[in-house]
Write a protein that holds these residues in place. Structure first.
Motif, PDB file in Angstrom:
ATOM      1  N   UNK A   1     -75.292  -6.073 103.924  1.00 24.36           N
ATOM      2  CA  UNK A   1     -74.287  -7.062 104.927  1.00 24.36           C
ATOM      3  C   UNK A   1     -75.025  -7.259 106.281  1.00 24.36           C
ATOM      4  N   UNK A   2     -76.273  -6.677 106.262  1.00 28.95           N
ATOM      5  CA  UNK A   2     -76.755  -6.730 107.595  1.00 28.95           C
ATOM      6  C   UNK A   2     -78.260  -6.828 107.506  1.00 28.95           C
ATOM      7  N   UNK A   3     -79.126  -6.863 108.402  1.00 35.48           N
ATOM      8  CA  UNK A   3     -80.577  -7.137 108.106  1.00 35.48           C
ATOM      9  C   UNK A   3     -81.307  -5.570 107.618  1.00 35.48           C
ATOM     10  N   UNK A   4     -82.315  -5.813 106.954  1.00 34.06           N
ATOM     11  CA  UNK A   4     -82.805  -4.647 106.212  1.00 34.06           C
ATOM     12  C   UNK A   4     -83.014  -3.447 106.944  1.00 34.06           C
ATOM     13  N   UNK A   5     -83.520  -3.545 108.299  1.00 31.63           N
ATOM     14  CA  UNK A   5     -83.752  -2.399 109.134  1.00 31.63           C
ATOM     15  C   UNK A   5     -82.419  -1.521 109.229  1.00 31.63           C
ATOM     16  N   UNK A   6     -81.227  -2.224 109.607  1.00 30.91           N
ATOM     17  CA  UNK A   6     -79.977  -1.619 109.731  1.00 30.91           C
ATOM     18  C   UNK A   6     -79.530  -1.203 108.476  1.00 30.91           C
ATOM     19  N   UNK A   7     -79.694  -1.871 107.332  1.00 30.35           N
ATOM     20  CA  UNK A   7     -79.248  -1.332 106.289  1.00 30.35           C
ATOM     21  C   UNK A   7     -79.925   0.079 105.962  1.00 30.35           C
ATOM     22  N   UNK A   8     -81.273   0.019 105.886  1.00 32.11           N
ATOM     23  CA  UNK A   8     -81.979   1.219 105.736  1.00 32.11           C
ATOM     24  C   UNK A   8     -81.479   2.434 106.527  1.00 32.11           C
ATOM     25  N   UNK A   9     -81.352   2.276 107.779  1.00 36.09           N
ATOM     26  CA  UNK A   9     -81.066   3.232 108.791  1.00 36.09           C
ATOM     27  C   UNK A   9     -79.760   3.610 108.562  1.00 36.09           C
TER      28      UNK A   9
END
Length: 80
Positions: free
Chosen positions: A31-39
């Protein structure tokens, strides 16, 4: 987001971070950018495992946060 099997069991903070990065970038369901999802996935695992994590395991996962920031070209945090 589908994670690689055993991603959080890796002894290397760098391997955890790179695996989360690959999974986040490949996912079409985030639902969000890849960095935010991974974190978010890393924080979720740390919070859910909580007291069951050994001190060394927790340190590795905390270092993985810095490696994840590095992998996405973000500035490292100065404190945890």
């Amino acid at each position: 987001m589908d994670l690689e099997e055993g991603v959080f069991k890796s002894r290397s903070a760098r391997q955890v971070a790179l695996s989360l990065k690959r999974s986040a970038e490949a996912s079409h369901r985030r639902k969000s950018e890849p960095f935010r999802s991974a974190m978010s996935m890393l924080n979720f695992y740390i919070n859910r495992a909580g007291k069951n994590l050994s001190e060394s395991r927790l340190k590795t996962l905390e270092r993985a946060k810095d490696k994840l920031r590095e992998a996405f070209g973000r500035e490292p945090k100065t404190t945890h």
